[in-house]
Scaffold this active site. Structure first.
Site, short mmCIF file in Angstrom:
data_model
loop_
_atom_site.label_atom_id
_atom_site.label_comp_id
_atom_site.label_asym_id
_atom_site.label_seq_id
_atom_site.Cartn_x
_atom_site.Cartn_y
_atom_site.Cartn_z
N ASP A 1 36.85 93.44 39.95
CA ASP A 1 36.52 93.90 41.30
C ASP A 1 37.77 94.36 42.05
OD1 ASP A 1 34.42 94.43 42.88
OD2 ASP A 1 34.10 92.41 43.61
N ASP B 1 27.35 91.79 43.29
CA ASP B 1 27.79 90.79 44.27
C ASP B 1 26.73 89.73 44.50
OD1 ASP B 1 30.15 92.19 44.58
OD2 ASP B 1 29.32 93.45 46.16
#
Length: 548
Positions: free
Chosen positions: A385, A438
């Site tokens: 990420d 997420d």
């Protein structure tokens, strides 16, 4: 391919896509980040979006969105205080040399190029203009800055840059008659209500998916215990494995998963175009149909048990229940209608329904077997990420994750693998968004926590699920705080969520002395009460005979 195998394949494919979009917590702003824009005296304004409302012959027409410059005065924020002023084409159009005619307080429309932005603003101010609107030569916006060696920056008129397509429309309006414009930059609300609902949506999705996953695990355990009681010890593992249709993530797959997801993300970035987004829409619809169908069948099977337990063989799909056949057409029609009308204002509802159903299904099918695998998966996702949101700028000169999520170079409002809610009370509109990854990746760990709690017969307070949910919600909340502090630019949500969620789990396990078991086995110690001991039974029988 059977229904279970098809579901597993779909889950694996969509988990890959979800990880490819794991880093976007919010986006949709049309102003791109620009790190090469230093503030110097006379050129220190914050970049802000500017609304340009137009009128033709006193009739309200189009509204455009531009971006203000580093230099010049601050643009009025209240619409009622902003002046409505006539718009004129500059002559010469590039406004790099003194204008042929003076103007009386009108706004000048000029073309980008041939000289600095500050030069254009000075020429327009000297000619008597009250503001300058510069038309970009590209479809996106560009931040107007000053050179570091510029000293004469006493500019007293505001400057706004509009995208190329807006300039084409404005020039067309000028040919119809007198055009007036109003420039203002309304403030965003302090609290984005869309982010509140998005937070509730993400937390609620993980909550529902975790309970479904734990319920399925408990059902499988009950079935296994029945088989043990009936003396089918030798076939328990085979039957349980075949009936559940679940997929356990291994250490190797957890590490390779992020590598493959990175390659997939780069492919999305390089091939991003209208036709490629259409392909992603098709993939999303296939996954959405599978997810929605799985969720609906699971819910309706409690009321329509005969239809859920009666099967028919379907070519290419194997044994399919009658309930699945009844639900499937509705799911297909729902997904097709969304795909056709996805540009409509309320299409986000259909996208969120399909997305949530897909995420819930994947969390129910794909499982983390222990904390060790969960730590590797989330740890790799954490690094992934950060790299693709922040570090990728050094290699690609822009954030690959943000570009892919926004759907740049297409006419689409971002890729479909996102949950989004419109900013209803924001004068700028747009959407608050969150990537599937997420929710899905931390959701796998939270679902593991609930399965462990139920297997260990822990209470809500003494278990791990409640604190994992609190940790996830807190991490996501911190993400939105960081998002607002960073002026709305997309944030790597897992940067905040992973330390909160995984850290809480590990610290609790260590404090309770259960970390080793959680790390290696992922299941509470169990005492088998159904074991058969022939030696012990024969000894007891002999004792009974002697005593009698």
């Amino acid at each position: 391919m059977g229904a279970g195998a098809r579901a597993r394949a779909t889950a694996a494919a969509l988990l890959l896509v979800a990880a490819a979009l794991a880093g976007v917590a919010a986006g949709g702003d049309i102003v791109h980040q620009d790190d090469d824009a230093p503030k110097i005296p006379g050129c220190s304004n914050d970049f802000m979006l500017v609304k340009v409302q137009t009128w033709v012959k006193n009739r309200e027409t189009d509204e455009f969105v531009g971006v203000g410059a580093r230099f010049g005065p601050i643009i009025e924020s209240k619409e009622k205080h902003a002046n409505r002023t006539g718009l004129l084409l500059a002559n010469p159009f590039d406004c790099c040399t003194p204008l042929k005619e003076k103007v009386a307080g009108e706004v000048l429309l000029v073309q980008r190029g041939d000289c600095k932005f500050t030069t254009k603003a000075k020429v327009a101010e000297d000619a008597g203009a009250s503001a300058i609107v510069i038309l970009n030569n590209r479809h996106e916006l560009y931040k107007m800055v000053c050179d570091q060696n510029e000293t004469d920056l006493d500019i007293n008129i505001p400057a706004v840059l509009l995208p190329k397509d807006a300039g084409t429309i404005l020039q067309g309006l000028l040919s119809l008659g007198k055009v007036s414009v109003q420039l203002y930059s309304p403030d965003r609300p302090l609290v984005d209500t869309a982010e509140v609902f998005l937070w509730l949506m993400a937390v609620g999705t993980i909550l529902g998916a975790s309970y479904w996953s734990a319920w399925s695990a408990r059902e499988a355990l009950i079935e296994q215990e029945k088989l043990l009681k009936d003396g089918h010890e030798s076939s328990v593992n085979i039957e349980a494995e075949g009936s559940t249709g679940m997929v356990d993530i291994t250490m190797t797959s957890a590490m390779l998963f992020i590598v493959v997801a990175s390659l997939f993300l780069v492919m999305l970035y390089k091939l991003m175009s209208h036709w490629f987004v259409e392909l992603l829409v098709v993939i999303f619809c296939i996954g959405g149909v599978e997810g929605l169908q799985t969720c609906l069948v699971a819910l309706l099977s409690r009321w329509f048990k005969p239809a859920a337990r009666s099967f028919v063989k379907v070519p290419f799909f194997g044994a399919v229940s009658y309930l699945t056949l009844a639900v499937c057409p509705f799911c297909i029609v729902f997904a097709v209608l969304w795909a056709v009308y996805r540009r409509m204002p309320y299409a986000w509802i259909g996208q969120d329904v399909l997305g949530i159903a897909l995420i819930v299904t994947v969390i129910q099918i794909v499982r983390i077997p222990n904390l060790k695998v969960g730590s590797v998966l989330l740890g790799c996702s954490f690094l992934y990420d950060i790299f693709w949101v922040f570090i990728s700028k050094m290699l690609f000169h822009e954030s690959v994750m943000i570009v892919v999520a926004r759907g740049d170079n297409t006419d689409e409002d971002g890729v479909p693998m996102l949950l989004k809610i419109p900013r209803m009370f924001d004068p700028w509109g747009g959407y608050s968004i969150i990537g599937f990854g997420d929710i899905l990746l931390p959701g796998l760990l939270v679902a593991f926590a609930l399965r462990y709690d139920w297997a260990a017969r822990k209470t809500l307070q003494s278990g791990y699920f409640l604190w994992s949910m609190v940790a996830y919600g807190s991490g996501l909340l911190i993400t939105y705080v960081a998002l607002n502090l960073m002026d709305g630019h997309g944030q790597p949500a897992l940067l905040y969520i992973v330390p909160f969620t995984l850290g809480t789990f590990i610290l609790l396990g260590k404090k309770r002395g259960e970390l080793r078991n959680l790390w290696m086995k992922g299941q509470p110690p169990r005492v088998c009460t159904h074991s058969h001991h022939p030696l012990k039974d024969s000894t007891d029988s002999a004792s009974h005979v002697i005593s009698s």
